[in-house]
Design an enzyme around this catalytic site. Structure first.
Site, short mmCIF file in Angstrom:
data_model
loop_
_atom_site.label_atom_id
_atom_site.label_comp_id
_atom_site.label_asym_id
_atom_site.label_seq_id
_atom_site.Cartn_x
_atom_site.Cartn_y
_atom_site.Cartn_z
N CYS A 232 -0.99 4.03 11.18
CA CYS A 232 -0.91 5.29 11.94
C CYS A 232 -2.16 5.42 12.80
CB CYS A 232 -0.71 6.48 11.02
SG CYS A 232 -1.82 6.58 9.63
N ASP B 9 -5.52 -4.19 -5.92
CA ASP B 9 -6.02 -4.27 -4.57
C ASP B 9 -5.08 -5.19 -3.80
OD1 ASP B 9 -7.36 -4.84 -2.21
OD2 ASP B 9 -9.33 -4.92 -3.15
N ASP C 291 1.86 -1.34 5.11
CA ASP C 291 1.46 -0.11 5.80
C ASP C 291 0.03 0.18 5.36
OD1 ASP C 291 2.13 2.19 7.48
OD2 ASP C 291 1.93 3.34 5.64
N SER D 88 6.51 8.02 0.73
CA SER D 88 7.67 8.37 1.55
C SER D 88 8.39 7.13 2.07
CB SER D 88 7.26 9.27 2.71
OG SER D 88 6.26 8.67 3.49
N LYS D 89 7.62 6.12 2.50
CA LYS D 89 8.25 4.88 2.97
C LYS D 89 8.85 4.10 1.80
CE LYS D 89 4.95 4.43 6.76
NZ LYS D 89 4.03 5.47 6.24
N CYS E 123 0.88 -1.19 0.00
CA CYS E 123 0.00 0.00 0.00
C CYS E 123 0.90 1.22 0.00
CB CYS E 123 -0.91 -0.01 1.22
SG CYS E 123 -1.82 -1.53 1.50
#
Length: 683
Positions: free
Chosen positions: A307, A229, A254, A178-179, A173
């Site tokens: 998060c 997906d 993530d 950024s990751k 995902c």
């Protein structure tokens, strides 16, 4: 990860309907309360009672500015030295309106001191001259890819994933990227041509293209972006002539989440948070994690992260996977990782409330068994205390949850299934479901004979290395046989090199060629050659983004060594004439070399010593003049970094601000005063 708030076209009330700034401030503060959120986390008990007030106050406060320095080791440490020597001293004991401002601090747990935090308000950054100077530095270095503005806790998952240059990596995902950028940087940490690669996936077609925009600046030939997906990510063949399927060394999950760890920057979370969000997302999150573990090879590592602070999205999902796979997987203890990071352990007990905040028990109608905490026997076996919880008040960050899995047994090879449907046949792709924050049910499958392709998306066609146009390039630039000449591709239906030739690593070539009917490919390969003039010996010039690879494979025929004085002249002057250069005697050896070469693309090499990165850049060699082919942003950054040209830094920062303003006018998107001229933070 939670999706960033979108400021939609025409939404004029995003920042308050009135012009009065105090009214806007009061409106924002009013939203930073949620009775159900407060009641839930107090009852959950993960925050000690004597820390609650500090925890809540931190969640309501503005998030500090954090950034990390990117690039190769020498390059990154040069940018770090520039920040520490030219900017940091001016920010120590600095005052604003009579008060001493806290100086920037290193994130102690980030490797090699390459990540920093500024605990100051946006008002200080805008109005204090020293901090304003640092802001310009950050804006320009961000624009050229030397730093990334990223939330501190968002940096943790890629670090504990421990990516090495030889690894096959899947980011399930990936948007906004950024990751993923950290994963690519780890792959290239010490090698320009690693044997591994990163597959970056996102379910949302629009966001997958945004991902391309974010990652292209890394100039990696070891990246492919796909659009699936994640719950039903297809099996990937390793080779078109075999029936073997790829198992990944590293997988990052993530996942989409309710995002209450982001409430410091996304005020909408305060308004929208409810217990139903986590319950609705739980099944999607567990499906993604299970699919990632199926795609992981024996001995491989998978990081699951959100998060969110809600155990329904965290420990409950982890426990569900451990229950499903049994002794084929285990959680790794990461207490010795990231020294300096203040963290809390995972939990093994939590209440379950439905969307109406009614407490539920296992077996109640409308519940899922995996919502509930493990039994005492399972809790002892699962070791959920090995999960990492980071709370906002512990070190002034956002909230985050991280868990590291290791695959013990690699035999499991389940194909992706949709609940209540037949298993899709190989080569048939179910309709993708977009990444959401609401936990909507997956749509019914729609089987298609071919992968969908937009009208503006062209195929990936690899060229015969003996193609006449490629043969011209090999000869003209003196490309050696160690370079994989069979990995050049074009993106047009004709399959002919007309305008641009790309290069993808050999490991990705096999993946792309073998899975045209399985993977919805969005992007791969760096621009290698671009066709220019047809009246010269070789009309193809090598692109900047491929130079980190090509510089190792070219002979010195079209390469000239230059000194720093000559480089500065080339950066400051466009098309300097041979005659003028001869009169100034800046670098006679360079001038002699250029005069001896035929017209076309050539290169300059600047050797700056063992402790600093050598510079290798393209230029155009004409009959009477030369021109360094470096974009304006990079030119201004180099003038500042190498020669201390502060005026160039100001010009570059002003240009970026003008671009933002122009873009905001075109999109009719309001820009909040708190974010002016500051690069966007990504999760």
């Amino acid at each position: 990860m939670a999706r960033k708030r979108n400021f939609k076209k025409g939404n004029k009330k995003t920042f308050g309907a009135r012009d009065d700034s105090n009214a806007q401030k009061n409106w924002t503060e009013l939203q930073k309360e949620n009775e159900k959120w407060e009641k839930y986390y107090k009852e959950l008990g993960v925050i000690p009672e004597d820390q609650w007030d500090e925890f809540k106050k931190t969640c309501q406060a503005q998030l500090p500015l954090t950034f990390r320095i990117t690039g190769s080791r020498k390059h990154a440490h040069e940018v770090l030295s520039l920040f520490e020597e030219q900017h940091l001293p001016n920010l120590t004991n600095c005052e604003f309106e009579g008060e001493v401002i806290k100086a920037p601090t290193r994130l102690p747990w980030y490797p090699e001191n390459l990540a920093w935090q500024l605990d100051v308000s946006k008002q200080v950054i805008r109005k204090n001259e020293q901090f304003s100077k640092v802001q310009r530095f950050l804006v320009v270095e961000n624009a050229v890819g030397n730093i990334s503005r990223q939330e501190a806790v968002s940096m943790i998952p890629p670090i504990v994933l421990d990516v090495q240059p030889e690894h096959a990596v899947l980011d399930m995902c990936a948007a906004p990227g950024s990751k993923t950028a950290q994963l690519i940087e780890a792959l290239h940490a010490n090698e320009d041509e690693p044997s591994g690669f990163v597959v970056a996936n996102d379910a949302d077609h629009r966001r997958s293209h945004m991902l391309v925009h974010q990652l292209k600046r890394l100039n990696s030939a070891n990246l492919v972006v796909v659009n699936h997906d994640a719950q039903f990510f297809p099996r990937v063949k390793t080779d078109k002539d075999s029936n073997q399927f790829l198992k990944f060394d590293r997988v990052l999950c993530d996942v989409p989440c309710s995002g209450d760890g982001t409430m410091r920057k996304n005020v909408n979370v305060w308004r929208d948070w409810c217990t139903g969000s986590g319950l609705g997302l739980h099944t999607v999150q567990l499906n993604i994690l299970k699919r990632g573990l199926n795609l992981l090879k024996k001995g491989g590592k998978l990081v699951y992260s959100t998060c969110s602070m809600n155990p329904i999205e965290n420990e409950a999902v982890v426990a569900g996977a451990l229950r499903h796979f049994g002794d084929k997987i285990k959680l790794l203890d990461c207490q010795d990782k990231l020294p300096g990071l203040v963290r809390s352990q995972g939990i093994s007990n939590w209440p379950v409330f439905d969307k109406n905040y009614v407490k539920k028990e296992k077996g109640d109608e409308g519940t899922h068994e995996t919502w509930f905490p493990p039994t005492s026997e399972e809790a002892e076996m699962f070791s959920l205390d090995r999960c990492i919880r980071v709370y906002p008040h512990q070190q002034n960050t956002g909230g985050f949850f991280i868990t590291v899995f290791e695959k013990i047994d690699g035999d499991s090879d389940e194909k992706p299934k949709r609940a209540g449907t037949e298993e899709p046949k190989e080569g048939l792709v179910p309709e993708k479901k977009q990444k959401t924050e609401t936990g909507v049910a997956a749509p019914a499958p729609v089987k298609k004979e071919k992968l969908p392709r937009d009208a503006n998306e062209e195929p990936f066609v690899f060229l015969d290395p003996k193609h006449p146009e490629l043969e011209k390039c090999w000869s003209f630039y003196g490309i050696d046989d160690k370079f994989d000449k069979s990995s050049c591709l074009v993106r047009n239906a004709a399959g002919e090199p007309t305008r641009v030739i790309y290069y993808a690593s050999s490991s990705l070539r096999n993946i792309i060629e073998a899975n045209d009917d399985r993977l919805k490919l969005i992007y791969s390969g760096v621009k290698l050659f671009v066709s220019q003039r047809s009246d010269i010996e070789c009309s193809w010039r090598i692109q900047n983004e491929a130079l980190q690879i090509m510089k190792h494979h070219m002979n010195q025929t079209r390469v000239a060594d230059v000194n720093l004085e000559c480089l500065k002249m080339l950066l400051m002057e466009s098309f300097p004439r041979f005659e003028d250069m001869e009169n100034s005697h800046i670098d006679d050896n360079f001038l002699s070399k250029m005069k001896s070469l035929s017209a076309g693309c050539a290169f300059v090499n600047v050797n700056r010593g063992e402790d600093k990165e050598s510079l290798f850049m393209p230029l155009w060699n004409g009959s009477k003049c030369v021109n360094l082919m470096v974009c304006k942003e990079n030119t201004q950054e180099l003038l500042h970094r190498l020669f201390g040209d502060e005026a160039a830094l100001k010009q570059a920062a002003a240009a970026k601000e003008s671009q933002k303003v122009a873009a905001s006018k075109v999109e009719e998107t309001p820009i909040p005063a708190a974010e002016e001229a500051i690069p966007t933070t990504e999760n």
